[in-house]
Scaffold this motif. Structure first.
Motif, PDB file in Angstrom:
ATOM      1  N   SER A 113      -2.816  12.763  14.040  1.00 38.77           N
ATOM      2  CA  SER A 113      -4.028  13.033  13.032  1.00 38.77           C
ATOM      3  C   SER A 113      -4.670  14.656  13.382  1.00 38.77           C
ATOM      4  O   SER A 113      -4.802  14.188  14.847  1.00 38.77           O
ATOM      5  CB  SER A 113      -5.754  11.531  12.795  1.00 38.77           C
ATOM      6  OG  SER A 113      -5.806  11.665  14.002  1.00 38.77           O
ATOM      7  N   GLN A 149       5.570   6.613  12.270  1.00 42.77           N
ATOM      8  CA  GLN A 149       4.347   7.197  12.165  1.00 42.77           C
ATOM      9  C   GLN A 149       4.701   6.977  10.810  1.00 42.77           C
ATOM     10  O   GLN A 149       3.960   6.871   9.355  1.00 42.77           O
ATOM     11  CB  GLN A 149       4.301   8.613  11.733  1.00 42.77           C
ATOM     12  CG  GLN A 149       3.399   8.681  12.999  1.00 42.77           C
ATOM     13  CD  GLN A 149       2.121   8.542  12.879  1.00 42.77           C
ATOM     14  OE1 GLN A 149       1.086   8.696  12.226  1.00 42.77           O
ATOM     15  NE2 GLN A 149       1.503   7.250  13.926  1.00 42.77           N
ATOM     16  N   HIS A 181       3.306   3.638   9.239  1.00 45.41           N
ATOM     17  CA  HIS A 181       1.997   3.552   9.569  1.00 45.41           C
ATOM     18  C   HIS A 181       2.035   3.705   7.315  1.00 45.41           C
ATOM     19  O   HIS A 181       0.715   3.559   6.982  1.00 45.41           O
ATOM     20  CB  HIS A 181       1.292   4.891  10.082  1.00 45.41           C
ATOM     21  CG  HIS A 181      -0.634   5.174  10.174  1.00 45.41           C
ATOM     22  ND1 HIS A 181      -1.514   4.821   9.509  1.00 45.41           N
ATOM     23  CD2 HIS A 181      -0.243   6.146   9.348  1.00 45.41           C
ATOM     24  CE1 HIS A 181      -2.445   5.043   8.991  1.00 45.41           C
ATOM     25  NE2 HIS A 181      -2.275   6.372   9.151  1.00 45.41           N
ATOM     26  N   TYR A 182       2.707   5.713   7.346  1.00 47.51           N
ATOM     27  CA  TYR A 182       2.360   5.909   6.100  1.00 47.51           C
ATOM     28  C   TYR A 182       2.866   5.005   4.789  1.00 47.51           C
ATOM     29  O   TYR A 182       2.127   5.246   4.252  1.00 47.51           O
ATOM     30  CB  TYR A 182       2.828   6.808   6.007  1.00 47.51           C
ATOM     31  CG  TYR A 182       2.362   8.085   7.045  1.00 47.51           C
ATOM     32  CD1 TYR A 182       0.943   8.707   6.366  1.00 47.51           C
ATOM     33  CD2 TYR A 182       2.683   8.816   7.495  1.00 47.51           C
ATOM     34  CE1 TYR A 182       0.165   9.585   6.749  1.00 47.51           C
ATOM     35  CE2 TYR A 182       2.343   9.302   8.787  1.00 47.51           C
ATOM     36  CZ  TYR A 182       0.878  10.090   7.848  1.00 47.51           C
ATOM     37  OH  TYR A 182       0.322  11.104   8.218  1.00 47.51           O
ATOM     38  N   ASN A 238       0.418   0.887   5.573  1.00 48.28           N
ATOM     39  CA  ASN A 238      -1.033   1.279   5.492  1.00 48.28           C
ATOM     40  C   ASN A 238      -1.365   2.004   4.706  1.00 48.28           C
ATOM     41  O   ASN A 238      -2.649   1.867   3.014  1.00 48.28           O
ATOM     42  CB  ASN A 238      -1.368   2.050   7.118  1.00 48.28           C
ATOM     43  CG  ASN A 238      -1.617   1.028   7.631  1.00 48.28           C
ATOM     44  OD1 ASN A 238      -1.878  -0.372   7.596  1.00 48.28           O
ATOM     45  ND2 ASN A 238      -0.952   1.444   9.493  1.00 48.28           N
ATOM     46  N   VAL A 239      -1.633   3.320   4.587  1.00 44.54           N
ATOM     47  CA  VAL A 239      -1.341   4.477   3.755  1.00 44.54           C
ATOM     48  C   VAL A 239      -0.919   4.107   2.552  1.00 44.54           C
ATOM     49  O   VAL A 239      -1.912   3.729   1.186  1.00 44.54           O
ATOM     50  CB  VAL A 239      -0.874   5.180   3.846  1.00 44.54           C
ATOM     51  CG1 VAL A 239      -1.809   6.503   2.503  1.00 44.54           C
ATOM     52  CG2 VAL A 239      -1.389   5.851   5.418  1.00 44.54           C
ATOM     53  N   ALA A 256      -3.183   0.627   0.984  1.00 42.24           N
ATOM     54  CA  ALA A 256      -3.677   0.551   0.324  1.00 42.24           C
ATOM     55  C   ALA A 256      -4.447   1.317  -0.375  1.00 42.24           C
ATOM     56  O   ALA A 256      -5.266   1.110  -1.530  1.00 42.24           O
ATOM     57  CB  ALA A 256      -4.866   1.311   1.838  1.00 42.24           C
ATOM     58  N   GLY A 257      -2.942   2.103  -1.092  1.00 45.03           N
ATOM     59  CA  GLY A 257      -3.499   2.726  -1.949  1.00 45.03           C
ATOM     60  C   GLY A 257      -2.709   2.066  -3.408  1.00 45.03           C
ATOM     61  O   GLY A 257      -4.040   2.181  -4.547  1.00 45.03           O
ATOM     62  N   TRP A 296     -13.078   1.753  -0.098  1.00 44.18           N
ATOM     63  CA  TRP A 296     -11.680   2.126   0.860  1.00 44.18           C
ATOM     64  C   TRP A 296     -11.175   3.157   0.514  1.00 44.18           C
ATOM     65  O   TRP A 296     -10.476   4.670   0.674  1.00 44.18           O
ATOM     66  CB  TRP A 296     -10.563   0.960   1.158  1.00 44.18           C
ATOM     67  CG  TRP A 296     -11.366   0.060   2.224  1.00 44.18           C
ATOM     68  CD1 TRP A 296     -12.747  -0.155   2.449  1.00 44.18           C
ATOM     69  CD2 TRP A 296     -10.220  -0.143   2.811  1.00 44.18           C
ATOM     70  NE1 TRP A 296     -12.768  -1.028   3.498  1.00 44.18           N
ATOM     71  CE2 TRP A 296     -11.494  -1.422   3.577  1.00 44.18           C
ATOM     72  CE3 TRP A 296      -9.092  -0.592   3.837  1.00 44.18           C
ATOM     73  CZ2 TRP A 296     -10.931  -2.626   4.738  1.00 44.18           C
ATOM     74  CZ3 TRP A 296      -8.454  -1.031   4.817  1.00 44.18           C
ATOM     75  CH2 TRP A 296      -9.541  -1.921   5.681  1.00 44.18           C
ATOM     76  N   ALA A 339     -11.404   6.979   2.113  1.00 45.36           N
ATOM     77  CA  ALA A 339     -10.010   7.115   3.081  1.00 45.36           C
ATOM     78  C   ALA A 339      -9.094   8.621   2.182  1.00 45.36           C
ATOM     79  O   ALA A 339      -8.681   9.383   3.652  1.00 45.36           O
ATOM     80  CB  ALA A 339      -9.176   6.211   3.660  1.00 45.36           C
ATOM     81  N   PHE A 340      -9.196   8.205   1.094  1.00 46.49           N
ATOM     82  CA  PHE A 340      -7.886   9.800   0.795  1.00 46.49           C
ATOM     83  C   PHE A 340      -8.985  11.088   0.388  1.00 46.49           C
ATOM     84  O   PHE A 340      -8.593  12.004  -0.397  1.00 46.49           O
ATOM     85  CB  PHE A 340      -7.792   9.075  -0.511  1.00 46.49           C
ATOM     86  CG  PHE A 340      -6.792   7.656  -0.311  1.00 46.49           C
ATOM     87  CD1 PHE A 340      -5.869   7.780  -0.002  1.00 46.49           C
ATOM     88  CD2 PHE A 340      -7.511   6.678  -0.875  1.00 46.49           C
ATOM     89  CE1 PHE A 340      -4.483   7.178   0.246  1.00 46.49           C
ATOM     90  CE2 PHE A 340      -6.458   5.628  -0.128  1.00 46.49           C
ATOM     91  CZ  PHE A 340      -5.136   5.852   0.194  1.00 46.49           C
ATOM     92  N   SER A 354     -10.303  13.096   2.367  1.00 48.67           N
ATOM     93  CA  SER A 354     -10.671  13.678   4.267  1.00 48.67           C
ATOM     94  C   SER A 354      -9.692  14.687   4.221  1.00 48.67           C
ATOM     95  O   SER A 354      -9.399  14.847   4.505  1.00 48.67           O
ATOM     96  CB  SER A 354     -10.094  12.258   5.312  1.00 48.67           C
ATOM     97  OG  SER A 354      -7.962  12.011   4.643  1.00 48.67           O
TER      98      SER A 354
END
Length: 605
Positions: free
Chosen positions: A323, A491, A494-495, A498-499, A502-503, A552, A555-556, A558
């Motif tokens: 990141s 990664q 993760h995307y 998680n991302v 979560a989205g 949450w 987080a989008f 940032s």
């Protein structure tokens, strides 16, 4: 004689601070130096003594302070030699500590006869890198100029060495017929270095030379700089250490026995976050070079990174980050807020769940049971997040990997139970018709706890390197925080998990929340006593915002100017999310229920 030695202390301490940091040695030889100085004092011309004082004044501001102290000494009562000696000794120590850079970071240079130009260039390079001027003014080509000058430097010894805090240069004379290899280590340097490093050259090195000269020169340069070899990716190097070596008039490539370069450190590193690289110059004029790892093998030992490369150039250890770097000034308070908030949330979640389990009159409402499962998932998430930092320092691969896997599992459980909260709210308020679901809570638990477990176990089986050490870098380039989390090699995990997950969850729950708010406004539009109902509805909406995890969504955001406020708000709100849910749950439980029906039990069984 003892009293005459005491009278010479200011002069001796003055020279000790200007010339060398060894004050104790100066005090031990006080009488000897005093006698020699007194014999030669009258024979020295005044111009020579004045020149010596001017040289010392230009060299160090501490000299001026010591001269002022000498004047105070000459005007102070000296009825007690012991007291006066102790006063001067402590004063000199304080003056030395007030200027540590001057005392410890001076360059060690050899005799400058016939090589003053080379020595001055090394010293200037050290000052340039210390101030950052080499980076700002784009003078990285000065390293090449220095390298060429070192090849031409004349010396009769076996080597020519200049030691500075930010740069160290070594020139060795090599006889190809007698060369059996060379080991160069920072441990052999008498001065204190910032980090330890070493280079080991094989005997095959001179066999690659086609010059046929009887004596060759090997130039080795150590650099400690933040951005002298900076590529377009703003890569981060371990301790900002760069080691380079070049053989005179020879390009060394394709060695059968590699050159070994060692970098010592005090961090937790492995192949997932650190790799050996070498510098490749840009092909066009003005273009930036880049760091490449082709042909270099990385071996990790405890506190040491071993690089084995089959050519000569400039080497370093590249730290991999996933990141953008965080501002160093804000990382410390964010870490503190996270630790405190997660600790409070973990304690509040655990106490609420234990109180529910110990209660004699357990609610038969399925909604409460779903709340308890969500608090249990938040408790696990907070606990493993708090453990991920300390366990990363243990330097155990399997322990860090297991902690990262459990942290990922807890996060997926939280997201799943938040989605279940939205689904259950949809059944209660939006889908008004009775729905029969057999063993409703049991099936929700199978989804909320079983689906994340199946996902994490599958990742551990098919892609074990997903979990490991994760480095959080600051904008200064120094490693500030490590934790057990998803590595840079995974990664995509993760995307996606998680991302992406979560989205989708946040989007679904936000639709549910907006629908509920519209229903509340429509319901309260025709009521007279709106003031009290508005307060209750506001508390309900805030509680649902926490239950559904819509906070949450920060987080989008940032990016750009929202980065710093987003980091602060996201850290404060979500680290205390479990505590907020507990407060909302207690407030709701204290309110009298006018219709004590089982609610959801009428629809789902």
């Amino acid at each position: 004689m003892r009293w005459s030695c005491m009278r010479a202390l200011p002069f001796l301490l003055h020279n000790a601070v200007c010339a060398a940091p060894g004050l104790e040695a100066a005090l031990r030889h006080t009488c000897f130096v005093q006698r020699s100085r007194r014999r030669a004092r009258d024979r020295r011309p005044y111009a020579l003594r004045a020149k010596e004082q001017r040289t010392c004044l230009r060299k160090s501001p501490s000299c001026r302070r010591l001269q002022e102290m000498s004047y105070i000494w000459s005007t102070t009562r000296r009825d007690s030699p012991l007291r006066t000696c102790l006063f001067l000794y402590l004063a000199a120590l304080l003056l030395q500590q007030a200027d540590p850079i001057e005392a410890q970071e001076s360059c060690q240079v050899p005799s400058q006869k016939g090589r003053k130009k080379e020595v001055n260039m090394v010293v200037n390079m050290n000052d340039c890198m210390g101030k950052g001027d080499c980076v700002r003014s784009g003078k990285s080509d000065r390293v090449k100029q220095l390298q060429q000058m070192l090849f031409q430097v004349p010396f009769q010894e076996d080597n020519f060495t200049v030691i500075c805090p930010n740069i160290q240069t070594f020139v060795f004379k090599i006889k190809p017929r007698n060369f059996r290899g060379l080991n160069l280590s920072s441990k052999s340097i008498l001065t204190r270095t910032r980090t330890q490093h070493s280079m080991c050259f094989p005997a095959e090195l001179v066999n690659k030379s086609q010059s046929g000269e009887a004596v060759m020169k090997l130039v080795c340069i150590y650099l400690n700089t933040l951005g002298l070899f900076q590529d377009g990716k703003n890569s981060y190097l371990l301790n900002n250490d760069i080691l380079g070596a070049t053989l005179e008039n020879t390009s060394i490539t394709n060695l059968t026995e590699p050159v070994e370069i060692r970098f010592w450190h005090n961090q937790t590193l492995d192949n997932s976050n650190a790799s050996c690289v070498f510098w490749v110059e840009g092909t066009e004029n003005g273009s930036l070079g880049n760091w490449n790892s082709t042909g270099c093998e990385t071996i990790h030992h405890k506190d040491v990174v071993l690089c084995q490369c089959k050519h000569l150039t400039y080497f370093a250890v590249l730290l991999k980050i996933s990141s953008a770097p965080i501002n160093k000034a804000i990382l410390a308070p964010l870490t503190y807020i996270s630790m405190v908030g997660c600790s409070v949330s973990a304690a509040a979640s655990l106490l609420t769940v234990l109180h529910y389990l110990a209660s004699r009159k357990k609610s038969r409402d399925y909604t409460t049971k779903i709340h308890m499962n969500l608090l249990g998932a938040l408790f696990l998430l907070n606990v493993f997040f708090l453990l991920s930092g300390p366990l990363a320092l243990v330097q155990s691969t399997w322990l860090c990997r297991g902690t990262a896997a459990f942290l990922q599992y807890s996060l997926l459980c939280c997201l799943t139970w938040m989605a279940i909260e939205g689904f259950h709210l949809y059944l209660l308020l939006i889908k008004v018709y009775n729905v029969y679901i057999r063993r409703y809570v049991l099936k929700l638990c199978a989804v909320g706890w079983g689906l994340p477990a199946l996902t994490v176990v599958s990742i551990l089986i098919f892609k074990e390197e997903t979990y490991g050490l994760h480095i959080i870098e600051t904008d200064t380039g120094y490693n500030s925080t490590t934790m057990c989390w998803i590595t840079d090699k995974a990664q995509d995990v993760h995307y996606i998990l998680n991302v992406g997950y979560a989205g989708i969850t946040i989007l679904f729950n936000m639709v549910i929340l907006v629908t509920v708010i519209r229903m509340l406004r429509k319901l309260r539009s025709n009521m007279n006593s709106q003031k009290e109902q508005v307060k209750k509805d506001l508390v309900t909406v805030l509680g649902l915002t926490c239950l559904l995890g819509t906070t949450w969504a920060l987080a989008f955001l940032s990016f750009s100017v929202f980065l710093i406020p987003q980091l602060i708000l996201f850290t404060i709100i979500n680290s205390l999310l479990g505590f907020f849910i507990c407060l909302w749950y207690c407030a709701v439980r204290r309110q009298p229920d006018p219709s004590p029906s089982t609610g959801s039990s009428q629809m789902t069984k």
